[in-house]
Write an enzyme that holds these catalytic residues in place. Sequence first.
Site, PDB file in Angstrom:
ATOM      1  CB  CYS A 116     -46.236 -27.659  11.280  1.00 18.45           C
ATOM      2  SG  CYS A 116     -47.923 -27.467  10.685  1.00 18.45           S
ATOM      3  CG  HIS A 135     -46.823 -22.818   9.342  1.00 13.60           C
ATOM      4  ND1 HIS A 135     -47.166 -22.866   8.021  1.00 13.60           N
ATOM      5  CD2 HIS A 135     -47.224 -24.016   9.883  1.00 13.60           C
ATOM      6  CE1 HIS A 135     -47.752 -24.042   7.760  1.00 13.60           C
ATOM      7  NE2 HIS A 135     -47.792 -24.737   8.862  1.00 13.60           N
TER       8      HIS A 135
END
EC number: 1.2.1.11
Length: 342
Positions: A130, A243
């Site tokens: 990710c 994120h």
Amino acid sequence: MGYKVAVVGATGNVGREMLNILAERHFPIDEIAALASRRSLGTEVSFGDKTLKTQDLATFDFTGWDIALFAIGSDATKEYAPKAAKAGCVVIDNSSLYRYDPDVPLIVPECNADAIVGYKKKNIIANPNCSTAQMVVALKPLHDRAKIKRVVVSTYQSVSGSGKDAIDELWDQTKGLYVPGQEVAPSVYPKQIAFNVIPHIDVFMEDGSTKEEWKMVAETKKIIDPSIKVTATCVRVPVFVGHSEAVNIEFEEHLDEEEAREILRTAPGCLVVDKREDGGYVTPVECVGDFATFISRIRQDPTIDNGLNIWVVSDNLRKGAALNAVQIAEVLGNKVLQKAEA
């Protein structure tokens, strides 16, 4: 023309998001199967306006199915992905199991879609980590213009990257801190995550880096250019989803921040929000549920030759996992499977 698609791990955070995105993007599907472990058998999951009951992965026959999106751990993937691939179903795997296999393409469609043809060696395509996925979306168009020599990245990664138990731990710890006697001890993480940051994601390696940091190095090289030097510090922060990354880039050629801003504005998958004023940037809360990789704080780094700093934010359950997998399926359908049937 539609495809027969199986979502493996359909009851997890990423699996559910895969089903949502397949529906949102109107992926051409003739038949869909939601697969999970036996303990989740019969659990209902949503697919657009439909409700699907999960089927048992252990007994499912992949023969005749076109694509399987895997969102289960490496151990289970190791057992079931080869079975699906052998049955003629192309596996798009979200685990780390195949990312570094030279016979398996590691794909971020905005960066290296043409590499997808390599799937034929094993009938498997790997989805990147990710934290890597969103970073390379921002790096690739800049690399094409000025060639990147070195990247220094610090990540601020949400707890959803560790799964539902981690989300629950952050929530329960936060509540517990306000109620005497109801404090919640760490179980998913080695230290308290509520109102804290933890510079430790995945296992430690011999050189002192963590596996997450190593992944960013290896995957950036495989996706963009093996000559790029990357050093990373990956940190878990008390954010539920999304994120963030502070990325310092050193180029071989000079790249003015204004030109970089314009390049990123027109780059696929990127959305620039970069005003030098209060709130003129994107934070994780604002990116949740969005497809884009957001880029802010674009500025020269005067401490090195040809240096640039950027701030990169994305929904890790989407671009960092489910969205990228569906985009791979879209590329596969457009570039490969349709040609095979023609």
